[in-house]
Structures are given as C-alpha cells and as structure tokens.
Design an enzyme around this catalytic site. Structure first.
Site, PDB file in Angstrom:
ATOM      1  N   ASP A  28     -17.754   4.983   8.611  1.00 12.35           N
ATOM      2  CA  ASP A  28     -17.382   6.201   7.878  1.00 12.35           C
ATOM      3  C   ASP A  28     -18.615   6.863   7.278  1.00 12.35           C
ATOM      4  O   ASP A  28     -18.738   8.090   7.260  1.00 12.35           O
ATOM      5  CB  ASP A  28     -16.391   5.866   6.759  1.00 12.35           C
ATOM      6  CG  ASP A  28     -15.029   5.471   7.301  1.00 12.35           C
ATOM      7  OD1 ASP A  28     -14.804   5.659   8.514  1.00 12.35           O
ATOM      8  OD2 ASP A  28     -14.205   4.971   6.517  1.00 12.35           O
ATOM      9  N   LYS A  29     -19.537   6.037   6.802  1.00 13.81           N
ATOM     10  CA  LYS A  29     -20.754   6.555   6.164  1.00 13.81           C
ATOM     11  C   LYS A  29     -21.595   7.340   7.167  1.00 13.81           C
ATOM     12  O   LYS A  29     -22.081   8.442   6.871  1.00 13.81           O
ATOM     13  CB  LYS A  29     -21.561   5.395   5.587  1.00 13.81           C
ATOM     14  CG  LYS A  29     -22.770   5.827   4.782  1.00 13.81           C
ATOM     15  CD  LYS A  29     -23.491   4.622   4.197  1.00 13.81           C
ATOM     16  CE  LYS A  29     -24.729   5.042   3.418  1.00 13.81           C
ATOM     17  NZ  LYS A  29     -25.458   3.871   2.877  1.00 13.81           N
ATOM     18  N   LEU A  82      16.994  19.757  25.359  1.00 14.92           N
ATOM     19  CA  LEU A  82      17.560  18.782  26.289  1.00 14.92           C
ATOM     20  C   LEU A  82      19.041  18.586  26.011  1.00 14.92           C
ATOM     21  O   LEU A  82      19.476  18.601  24.850  1.00 14.92           O
ATOM     22  CB  LEU A  82      16.845  17.438  26.160  1.00 14.92           C
ATOM     23  CG  LEU A  82      15.385  17.386  26.596  1.00 14.92           C
ATOM     24  CD1 LEU A  82      14.823  15.983  26.381  1.00 14.92           C
ATOM     25  CD2 LEU A  82      15.229  17.790  28.057  1.00 14.92           C
ATOM     26  N   LYS A 130      12.095   9.771  21.873  1.00 16.65           N
ATOM     27  CA  LYS A 130      12.394  11.134  21.411  1.00 16.65           C
ATOM     28  C   LYS A 130      11.982  11.218  19.943  1.00 16.65           C
ATOM     29  O   LYS A 130      12.648  10.690  19.065  1.00 16.65           O
ATOM     30  CB  LYS A 130      13.879  11.451  21.571  1.00 16.65           C
ATOM     31  CG  LYS A 130      14.229  12.895  21.238  1.00 16.65           C
ATOM     32  CD  LYS A 130      15.697  13.187  21.500  1.00 16.65           C
ATOM     33  CE  LYS A 130      16.012  14.642  21.206  1.00 16.65           C
ATOM     34  NZ  LYS A 130      15.720  15.025  19.808  1.00 16.65           N
ATOM     35  N   CYS A 146      21.361  -2.874 -22.800  1.00 15.01           N
ATOM     36  CA  CYS A 146      21.502  -3.599 -21.539  1.00 15.01           C
ATOM     37  C   CYS A 146      22.958  -3.563 -21.073  1.00 15.01           C
ATOM     38  O   CYS A 146      23.862  -3.922 -21.836  1.00 15.01           O
ATOM     39  CB  CYS A 146      21.044  -5.042 -21.702  1.00 15.01           C
ATOM     40  SG  CYS A 146      21.306  -6.042 -20.216  1.00 15.01           S
ATOM     41  N   CYS A 194      15.403  -5.314 -20.269  1.00 10.72           N
ATOM     42  CA  CYS A 194      16.174  -6.027 -21.284  1.00 10.72           C
ATOM     43  C   CYS A 194      15.318  -7.187 -21.773  1.00 10.72           C
ATOM     44  O   CYS A 194      14.834  -7.994 -20.970  1.00 10.72           O
ATOM     45  CB  CYS A 194      17.479  -6.549 -20.682  1.00 10.72           C
ATOM     46  SG  CYS A 194      18.351  -7.689 -21.780  1.00 10.72           S
ATOM     47  N   CYS A 229      20.734 -13.122 -21.444  1.00 10.53           N
ATOM     48  CA  CYS A 229      21.245 -12.116 -20.505  1.00 10.53           C
ATOM     49  C   CYS A 229      21.613 -12.818 -19.198  1.00 10.53           C
ATOM     50  O   CYS A 229      20.740 -13.316 -18.486  1.00 10.53           O
ATOM     51  CB  CYS A 229      20.193 -11.036 -20.267  1.00 10.53           C
ATOM     52  SG  CYS A 229      20.773  -9.674 -19.242  1.00 10.53           S
TER      53      CYS A 229
END
EC number: 6.5.1.2
Length: 662
Positions: free
Chosen positions: A31-32, A80, A121, A406, A422, A428
């Site tokens: 890339d550089k 088509l 397709k 909650c 919560c 819970c």
C-alpha cells in the site's frame, strides 16, 4: 525522462496494480509503494496539466452533477423471464428441445445439442459500460428502460475494480451488476447518520447520487457477465464471451457451471441455495442461458424477454411487514435488548414473527415506531433484523419507550454506552439461568445432562445464585425437583463431580468473560499457560495474542478486576475444580505457522478432529478464506470456500494430499 511519458507509465503501472488488488485479490505491491506512485502521478498531472482519461486520479472527484443525462444503449438490455419452480424450468427446457428438434429436422446445418451456462443472479443495479476504439471507458449507464438509461459515468468510475482502459480496439458495450458487499454495507452503516436499508438500495442509491464523493463512500463492487454490443468478429458461444470478459480484466464471479440436463440444473440450484447466505453480497437466484449464440439468435425474443435464457428466483430474503410490539429480554451479561414482534411474513422460505432491533440508538437511527411498516431482512440463517421503516406508514404510529426497570426482576437499569443493563446479577432469573447453562455447556465444563429447564429449577427451588453453588448440590434436595428421580439426581451429581477435572481453556470459557469465545480462550491459554498469569496480564501482553484486539483485552482486564469474579474463581478452586494446561508438543510440518481452512466433508476426520490435528501441526485453523489463507483442505461437497480459494489462487488440498504431506 519526458514528464508526459512518465505520466503514461505511472498510469499503466497503477492500473495494473488496481487490477491485481481489486480483481485478482493478490497485490504485487505494498500500500505504501502504491500511494507513493499515486501521489507522484497527482503531482505530475498538476504540474503539466496532462491527464489521461483512464488515469486512476480520475476515479473520484468532488463534483456534484446538476442532473443525469440520458444514454441510448447500442444494444437493448433485456429483462429475463422468471421461474420459481423446477417445473417452470422444465417447461422452458422442453420448449428449447422442441425448437431444436424441429430446426435440425428441416435444416441442412444442424444446431449443437443444448448446453446451458449457469451464473448467479446478482441483486444490485444493472450497468452498461461502453469503451471506445482505444479501449478507454467513455460511458457508464444504468439499464433504465432497456433502450435508454442514465449516464452515471462519474459514479461508475468510483468502483475501483472497473478498468478505465482495456486492451480492445473494437467499440464495446459490456453489461454487469453494481453491488454493495456486506462488508462495505456494515462499514458504511457504522459511520452513517442515516443507515442504508439493504445492500441493493445501497448500490442503487450510490449510482444515482449526483454527489460523486458520496458515491465513493459506499465502496461499491461489480461483476460482469455479458457483452451487449461489440464491433468486429462475433462470439460463437457464451463461454467464449465470458472468457473474453475475463481476459480483458473485468471483475467476474467465479461461479460458472455448464449443464446439459435438468438433474444437473437442480443440483446447482440446491448448491447455490445452500451457500447464498454465506456470500459477501446478495443474490436472488440463478441465470440459466443457452451457450450456443446461433441457437440464441434463432430462438429470438418475446416482447419482453429473450427466449434463450431464464432466471430461477429464490424465495425473498427481504420483506415488509408491520411492527406489532417490542419485547425486552435480559441476556447472560445483564444486557436488556429489544426484540421486535412482527405481523407474520414469509421470508426466505420461513415464517418470520420476530426480528432483532439491537438497542435504543438503533431504533432511533432507523426511525422505527410501533405500528409502522418495517423492512425485514434475513441472512445467514440468523434471527432477522429490521433495516428501516416505510416512510409512508408512519402516520398514527407510536414511539417505542425504553424500559425504566428490568423486565424480568424489576431492578434498576443502568446505561453503558448504547446498551442498558440490569445490575441485579444474583437475583435476576434470566441472567443467572443463562450463566449457569453457559458454565455447564459442552464447550465449557461439559456437565452431561444439564439443561435450561434444570437451571431454572435450581434457581427457583434450590436458590442457586452462583456457578460455584453447583458444586454444593445435595442428592436429597435434587429429588424435590420436577422429573428428578434417584437415577437422574445421581447422574447429575456424578457429571458435576466429573467436570472438576477440566482443561484450563474450557474453564476460562465457562467463566463467561465478555467477548471471549472458545477460540480466544484457547489462544489465551496457549500464551499465558495459567490462570494466575492471565489475571496479571497487561493490556500490551493481551493485544499481542493473535486475534485479541483492544475491546477483548479491556474486557479481560475489567473482568479480573471485579472482586466478585475473583471470589467465585477462588471458591470454585476450593471446591475441587482443577483446571489444567498441558502444553502440546507441536510437530515439525509443512503446516507450521500456516493458516488453513477446511471445507466439505472429510472421510477420516470430523470437524473437531481435523482442527485438533492441524493445531498439533502448528497451523492456525480459520473459518473463512482470504488472501492470507495458505491452504484449503477440501472434502466432499466443498462449498463457496472452495470457489473463493480457487479464485484467490490459494493452494487446495484433497484429504489424501493432506495426509501425504504429514
């Protein structure tokens, strides 16, 4: 060297690099180095005022066009005819057979036996590119009516895989499909103020945007599959045409199949249907076209369609339906997430009643409201997701309200970033049940016979509030649970006892560290070798582990900072849980340090055993094929990974070849 000559050489060189990177997927320059040459070209063009029309600097501009001009296609772009059943394809095939038999019976020059070419397709926007006698791209246009489209040349040039110049000295029109990949779609939506609803709209909207800089942001791709018009010698077959397209440097999909029977066509339809959700772009079916061009010409056209091709359409993977309600659910981590309750709709072959909404930010960004018509998308066989709303349906709709407590236990909710949680970790029920189920799972502590129903009963009737409580269960108390007799109770206790002897990676995964899955747990154990070392690991040490990024590293550090976490771990150890790490001896092999992908069914290995074998040989086993993949081991019914490996030039091994190498 003359500066104009240098510009011409740089343009040729940079276009070659672009073809390697965007079409072949295999760059020969860093890339550089590319950037260095690109900016050298920019400076030279600025200095001399000499710009070739096919220079890579001409791909993206800041221009905002006043309007779209019309473009008249040299050759019509046909729609088509469509089929959704094999019976419809059979009827079309039988018409072709009948035509061929009648023609060959009455003509001196026979037509060849029917051969069909199958291609995907694509679900994007059809484009038509025209190149002049010098091979320079002069126009890019939409399909429009088929006869007249809109000139989108500036927009088309932002698609980096499209060649700006080709080696051809005949005027040429080539047809393809502009698409948006899933990767480009997700990246755009993560940064956009208004998210796109789907990949197709992303591509179509980009090409029909008068602001070319906005088009470029969507990072479109394209596939080409047809030469609509060409001066000079005609093609004899479709395969010859496709080969021409490929040799001229146009991006093409690597799925091209030749079929002569309906059974072969059915097999290909089934194959593409199976892999369609694994693809990085959308398709909505297969195109089936007669190979012989003379047969095509004799068959001709209806008013709307060519008689020599048909599109097999899959079930829709996107639909609109009504949002009836939003249900808030609590996950293992305590995160409270919204799920959309929908008016049932058929989507990709299933009836969809629920869809993902992610969080309140997502709801606000997409403008979703109760009672509105919403776009629903299903892919990769996961729960469908709401992509946006139908604007015309918003009248009379209601705002979705964020919960204040909650929904499971009534506890206070807290905000962390875009999510709500919560804090009642121990009391819970959904949190605790899911935590216990995760801990007991096969990839974790592997407690045989453990189920979510069992976890719910342990929470409700035996007051289990922590994973360590599992190792304190008593036989007599288990007998009080529904459907628990003496044998089942003893089996569960035996399985819990057996789980105490576990691998360190299984134990680590069982703890439920946020963002740490099975593979990451294994990688961490390989690097740190003990729980103590991992607890003390620094951020820098953690991110040095392969595939561990900033987010995962912070999750691990925060997890081991919690006093409750350390208390639970120490209690598990004191109750006899013995996580151990055995350093595996890695054998010298050609796979040492290589990235390997396995696809298809192997005769002598299960997925688990081949993975373990490869890891013992020092290989990294990956789930997806990329330019960084070194080997693909392909078994029976190898799918899209095989096709991608082939297109990238990755070494493909049969099971026998793999065994010969080791």
């Amino acid at each position: 060297m003359d500066k104009k000559k240098l510009i011409e050489e740089l343009v040729e060189e940079l276009n070659k690099y672009a073809y390697e990177y965007y079409v072949l997927g295999n760059s020969s320059v860093t890339d550089k180095d590319y950037d260095k040459k690109y900016y050298e070209l920019v400076d030279l063009e600025k200095e001399t005022g000499y710009k070739l029309p096919y220079s890579p600097t001409q791909r993206v501009g800041d221009v905002i066009l006043p309007e779209f001009k019309k473009y008249t296609h040299k050759a019509r772009l046909w729609s088509l005819d469509k089929a959704q059943t094999l019976e419809e394809i059979r009827e079309w095939h039988n018409r072709n057979v009948k035509f061929l038999e009648e023609y060959n019976r009455t003509s001196d020059e026979e037509l060849p036996p029917l051969k069909y070419i199958l291609t995907k397709k694509f679900d994007g926007l059809t484009i038509n590119l025209s190149y002049d006698e010098n091979g320079v791209l002069v126009t890019g246009a939409t399909r429009g009516t088929g006869a007249i489209g809109e000139d989108v040349t500036a927009q088309v040039k932002t698609i980096k895989s499209i060649p700006l110049k080709i080696d051809c000295h005949d005027f040429l029109e080539i047809h393809g499909e502009a698409i948006m990949t899933t990767e480009a779609f997700e990246k755009y939506n993560s940064e956009a103020d208004t998210p796109l609803k789907n990949l197709r709209n992303g591509a179509a909207g980009a090409l029909r945007n008068l602001n070319v800089a906005e088009t470029a942001k969507r990072n479109l791709s394209a596939f080409f599959y047809d030469v609509g018009y060409k001066e000079g010698a005609p093609f004899k077959t479709y395969m010859e045409m496709l080969n021409f397209i490929k040799t001229k440097g146009f991006p093409m999909d690597d799925y091209i199949r030749e079929c002569t029977t309906l059974d072969e066509i059915q097999k290909e339809i089934d194959y593409i249907r199976d892999i369609r959700f694994d693809l990085n772009y959308d398709i909505d079916g297969l195109v089936i076209a007669i190979d012989d061009i003379r047969t095509r010409e004799l068959l001709g056209y209806t008013v709307k369609f060519p008689k020599w091709a048909i599109a097999y359409k899959f079930e829709a993977q996107e639909a609109t339906t009504k949002l009836l309600d939003v249900e808030w659910n609590v996950g293992r981590s305590g995160r409270v997430s919204p799920t959309a309750i929908l008016e049932p709709v058929e989507l990709a072959g299933v009836t969809v009643k629920r869809a993902t909404l992610n969080n309140m930010d997502d709801i606000a960004r997409k403008g979703v409201r109760l009672g509105a018509e919403v776009f629903v998308r299903r892919s990769n066989d996961v729960i469908p997701e709401i992509m946006g709303v139908v604007p015309e349906s918003l009248e009379g709709t209601k705002e979705i309200e964020e919960p204040k407590v909650c929904p499971a236990c009534g506890a206070h909710l807290v905000h962390e970033g875009v999510h709500i949680y919560c804090e009642n970790t121990l009391g819970c029920k959904p949190q605790m049940v899911k935590t216990i189920v995760h801990f007991a799972g096969r990839e974790a502590m592997n407690i045989a016979g453990f189920s979510e129903k069992t976890a719910e009963q342990l929470f409700e009737k035996l007051d289990i509030r922590d994973i360590s409580d599992l190792y304190k269960l008593e036989y007599e108390k288990l007998l009080d649970l529904d459907k628990f007799g003496p044998k089942k109770a003893q089996n569960l206790l035996d399985a819990i006892e057996k789980s105490k002897d576990c691998t360190l990676e299984a134990f680590l995964y069982s703890l439920g560290i946020p963002n740490v899955g099975v593979k990451t747990a294994k990688d961490l154990v390989k690097r740190f070798e003990s729980l103590e070392n991992l607890e003390k690991a620094t951020f820098e040490e953690l991110v040095s582990v392969q595939d561990v990024g900033d987010i995962v590293a912070r999750s691990i550090i925060e997890f081991f900072k919690e006093e409750r976490t350390l208390k639970v771990i120490n209690e598990l150890l004191s109750l006899g849980v013995n996580p151990h790490y055995e350093k595996k001896e890695v054998l010298e092999s050609p796979f040492m340090g290589k990235t390997v992908v396995v696809t298809g069914t192997l005769e002598n290995y299960s997925r688990t055993s081949i993975k373990e074998k490869l890891e013992s040989l020092g290989a990294k086993v990956s789930g997806s094929v990329s330019k960084k993949t070194d080997f693909v081991i392909a078994g029976e019914a190898a799918g899209s990974k095989y096709d991608k490996a082939k297109s990238l030039g990755v070494t493909i091994l049969s099971e026998e070849e793999f065994e010969n190498m080791i």
